[in-house]
Design a protein around this motif. Structure first.
Motif, PDB file in Angstrom:
ATOM      1  N   MET A 116       0.849  -1.205   0.000  1.00  0.00           N
ATOM      2  CA  MET A 116       0.000   0.000   0.000  1.00  0.00           C
ATOM      3  C   MET A 116       0.879   1.248   0.000  1.00  0.00           C
ATOM      4  N   THR A 117       0.582   2.207  -0.852  1.00  0.00           N
ATOM      5  CA  THR A 117       1.371   3.423  -0.938  1.00  0.00           C
ATOM      6  C   THR A 117       0.993   4.387   0.172  1.00  0.00           C
ATOM      7  N   ALA A 118       2.016   4.875   0.880  1.00  0.00           N
ATOM      8  CA  ALA A 118       1.772   5.780   1.996  1.00  0.00           C
ATOM      9  C   ALA A 118       1.520   7.208   1.536  1.00  0.00           C
ATOM     10  N   LEU A 119       2.049   7.548   0.343  1.00  0.00           N
ATOM     11  CA  LEU A 119       1.897   8.910  -0.143  1.00  0.00           C
ATOM     12  C   LEU A 119       2.053   8.951  -1.654  1.00  0.00           C
ATOM     13  N   THR A 120       1.650  10.070  -2.222  1.00  0.00           N
ATOM     14  CA  THR A 120       1.872  10.328  -3.641  1.00  0.00           C
ATOM     15  C   THR A 120       2.633  11.634  -3.784  1.00  0.00           C
ATOM     16  N   LEU A 121       3.414  11.728  -4.855  1.00  0.00           N
ATOM     17  CA  LEU A 121       4.126  12.954  -5.199  1.00  0.00           C
ATOM     18  C   LEU A 121       3.818  13.277  -6.651  1.00  0.00           C
ATOM     19  N   THR A 122       3.208  14.421  -6.871  1.00  0.00           N
ATOM     20  CA  THR A 122       2.919  14.866  -8.232  1.00  0.00           C
ATOM     21  C   THR A 122       3.490  16.263  -8.429  1.00  0.00           C
ATOM     22  N   VAL A 123       3.871  16.574  -9.663  1.00  0.00           N
ATOM     23  CA  VAL A 123       4.393  17.901  -9.995  1.00  0.00           C
ATOM     24  C   VAL A 123       3.652  18.426 -11.206  1.00  0.00           C
ATOM     25  N   ASN A 124       3.128  19.644 -11.064  1.00  0.00           N
ATOM     26  CA  ASN A 124       2.402  20.259 -12.169  1.00  0.00           C
ATOM     27  C   ASN A 124       2.485  21.778 -12.031  1.00  0.00           C
ATOM     28  N   ILE A 140       4.403  23.270  -9.140  1.00  0.00           N
ATOM     29  CA  ILE A 140       3.953  22.931  -7.784  1.00  0.00           C
ATOM     30  C   ILE A 140       4.077  21.432  -7.549  1.00  0.00           C
ATOM     31  N   ALA A 141       4.801  21.052  -6.521  1.00  0.00           N
ATOM     32  CA  ALA A 141       4.852  19.650  -6.092  1.00  0.00           C
ATOM     33  C   ALA A 141       3.820  19.449  -4.996  1.00  0.00           C
ATOM     34  N   ARG A 142       3.043  18.382  -5.117  1.00  0.00           N
ATOM     35  CA  ARG A 142       2.053  18.062  -4.088  1.00  0.00           C
ATOM     36  C   ARG A 142       2.382  16.687  -3.511  1.00  0.00           C
ATOM     37  N   ILE A 143       2.673  16.686  -2.222  1.00  0.00           N
ATOM     38  CA  ILE A 143       2.947  15.447  -1.491  1.00  0.00           C
ATOM     39  C   ILE A 143       1.724  15.169  -0.627  1.00  0.00           C
ATOM     40  N   THR A 144       1.056  14.057  -0.898  1.00  0.00           N
ATOM     41  CA  THR A 144      -0.222  13.764  -0.237  1.00  0.00           C
ATOM     42  C   THR A 144      -0.142  12.447   0.507  1.00  0.00           C
ATOM     43  N   LEU A 145      -0.445  12.469   1.797  1.00  0.00           N
ATOM     44  CA  LEU A 145      -0.515  11.257   2.608  1.00  0.00           C
ATOM     45  C   LEU A 145      -1.785  10.510   2.248  1.00  0.00           C
ATOM     46  N   THR A 146      -1.652   9.207   1.952  1.00  0.00           N
ATOM     47  CA  THR A 146      -2.770   8.473   1.353  1.00  0.00           C
ATOM     48  C   THR A 146      -3.149   7.218   2.138  1.00  0.00           C
ATOM     49  N   GLN A 147      -3.126   7.305   3.461  1.00  0.00           N
ATOM     50  CA  GLN A 147      -3.559   6.182   4.295  1.00  0.00           C
ATOM     51  C   GLN A 147      -4.639   6.643   5.285  1.00  0.00           C
ATOM     52  N   PRO A 148      -5.785   7.082   4.750  1.00  0.00           N
ATOM     53  CA  PRO A 148      -6.827   7.602   5.645  1.00  0.00           C
ATOM     54  C   PRO A 148      -7.356   6.562   6.618  1.00  0.00           C
ATOM     55  N   GLU A 149      -7.275   5.260   6.231  1.00  0.00           N
ATOM     56  CA  GLU A 149      -7.815   4.209   7.097  1.00  0.00           C
ATOM     57  C   GLU A 149      -7.043   4.083   8.405  1.00  0.00           C
ATOM     58  N   ILE A 150      -5.787   4.551   8.430  1.00  0.00           N
ATOM     59  CA  ILE A 150      -5.025   4.567   9.692  1.00  0.00           C
ATOM     60  C   ILE A 150      -4.686   6.008  10.076  1.00  0.00           C
ATOM     61  N   VAL A 154       3.312  21.567  -1.605  1.00  0.00           N
ATOM     62  CA  VAL A 154       2.129  21.492  -0.746  1.00  0.00           C
ATOM     63  C   VAL A 154       2.086  20.107  -0.108  1.00  0.00           C
ATOM     64  N   LEU A 155       2.007  20.082   1.211  1.00  0.00           N
ATOM     65  CA  LEU A 155       1.839  18.822   1.945  1.00  0.00           C
ATOM     66  C   LEU A 155       0.378  18.698   2.341  1.00  0.00           C
ATOM     67  N   ALA A 156      -0.260  17.632   1.886  1.00  0.00           N
ATOM     68  CA  ALA A 156      -1.689  17.431   2.124  1.00  0.00           C
ATOM     69  C   ALA A 156      -1.934  16.005   2.594  1.00  0.00           C
ATOM     70  N   ALA A 157      -3.191  15.685   2.862  1.00  0.00           N
ATOM     71  CA  ALA A 157      -3.548  14.339   3.313  1.00  0.00           C
ATOM     72  C   ALA A 157      -4.975  14.024   2.914  1.00  0.00           C
ATOM     73  N   GLU A 158      -5.271  12.735   2.839  1.00  0.00           N
ATOM     74  CA  GLU A 158      -6.626  12.273   2.527  1.00  0.00           C
ATOM     75  C   GLU A 158      -7.326  11.814   3.800  1.00  0.00           C
ATOM     76  N   GLY A 159      -8.661  11.963   3.803  1.00  0.00           N
ATOM     77  CA  GLY A 159      -9.450  11.437   4.914  1.00  0.00           C
ATOM     78  C   GLY A 159      -9.689  12.440   6.025  1.00  0.00           C
ATOM     79  N   PRO A 160     -10.263  11.990   7.141  1.00  0.00           N
ATOM     80  CA  PRO A 160     -10.656  12.897   8.217  1.00  0.00           C
ATOM     81  C   PRO A 160      -9.504  13.424   9.057  1.00  0.00           C
ATOM     82  N   ALA A 161      -8.346  12.771   9.017  1.00  0.00           N
ATOM     83  CA  ALA A 161      -7.193  13.203   9.817  1.00  0.00           C
ATOM     84  C   ALA A 161      -6.025  13.572   8.911  1.00  0.00           C
ATOM     85  N   PHE A 162      -5.327  14.628   9.270  1.00  0.00           N
ATOM     86  CA  PHE A 162      -4.114  14.996   8.544  1.00  0.00           C
ATOM     87  C   PHE A 162      -2.997  14.017   8.906  1.00  0.00           C
ATOM     88  N   CYS A 163      -2.740  13.852  10.183  1.00  0.00           N
ATOM     89  CA  CYS A 163      -1.757  12.866  10.646  1.00  0.00           C
ATOM     90  C   CYS A 163      -1.950  12.656  12.140  1.00  0.00           C
TER      91      CYS A 163
END
Length: 260
Positions: A1-9, A12-22, A51-60
């Motif tokens: 399972m990927t913990a995060l994604t990194l995209t550039v456009n 702007i680089a966007r680093i997003t935490l992608t484990q909302p279930e934990i 930009v550091l972001a996260a998915e789901g109800p909690a940031f971290c």
């Protein structure tokens, strides 16, 4: 399972935490991934801001429970090595040469507080809660403390480090831990507004300004510091970007880093 994604456009680089279930909690794997992502984005010449972001109800939500279970059996030396990796991640984020924005869409607990504190700017949704909960389980927020104390000040740190109580986004704003608090639908517009400002500034000047804050903050104002600031402004004035920016201002034209 990927913990995060990194995209550039668009710079702007966007680093997003992608484990909302934990609740986007830390583990040694997540720490390694975040360290690598910020190093990569910080070194890319096409990246102007992160930009550091996260998915789901909690940031971290701090430490992953499975990671904590492993740590419970670590020796003192193993704990030192483990904490050193977290400390290195925080340092890499804090000293990243590109400006960083924390887009806080949900709760921030324990080690997650360090993530937000290490970013240059932070905007939080008005429903987010914040907590330095370490004392509740007999620990202390030692590794994140240099950054959190700089972000919220010693006085607030005395209270929230010691009590471990949850506090609101409005309180986080009052004590200076986050710069703005908005409703969820306004979160991206604030981030976009900051990015617009960052992209309209000279890239080398932005990097130098960030370095300036890191070098000057908390330091005694003495001859050495004053001499350092004199050298820094002389260097930037004499640089090609500095000369271009001043000439563009005087001639009411656009510098090369602005489109069209």
């Amino acid at each position: 399972m990927t913990a995060l994604t990194l995209t550039v456009n668009g710079g702007i680089a966007r680093i997003t935490l992608t484990q909302p279930e934990i609740r986007n909690a830390f583990s040694d794997e997540v720490i390694a991934d975040l360290t690598a992502a910020f190093r990569t984005a910080g070194e890319r010449p096409d990246v102007r801001a992160i930009v550091l972001a996260a998915e789901g109800p909690a940031f971290c939500a701090g430490a992953n429970l499975n990671w904590m279970r492993r740590m419970a059996d670590y020796s003192r030396d193993e704990n030192r090595v483990d904490a050193g990796l977290l400390a290195e991640m925080l340092r890499v984020i804090y000293e990243c040469p590109k400006p960083t924005i924390a887009r806080v869409q949900g709760d921030v607990y324990a080690g997650g507080m360090g993530l937000v504190a290490c970013c240059d700017m932070a905007v939080a949704v008005d429903t987010a809660g914040f907590c330095l909960s370490e004392v509740k389980i007999g620990l202390i927020p030692a590794t994140i403390s240099p950054y959190v104390i700089r972000a919220m000040g010693a006085r607030a740190s005395h209270r929230y480090f010691l009590t471990g109580e949850r506090f609101s986004a409005q309180e986080a704003h009052r004590i200076g831990y986050v710069h703005e608090v908005v409703e969820a639908e306004q979160l991206d517009s604030v981030v976009d507004g900051w990015l617009k400002h960052l992209l309209s500034a000279g890239p080398a000047a932005v990097r130098a300004c960030k370095r300036l804050v890191l070098d000057v903050a908390e330091r005694e104002i003495n001859e050495q510091l004053i001499a350092s600031t004199v050298e820094q402004i002389a260097n930037i004035r004499a640089s090609s970007e500095g000369k271009e920016g001043v000439q563009a201002f005087l001639s009411k034209s656009k510098p090369s880093w602005l489109p069209g």
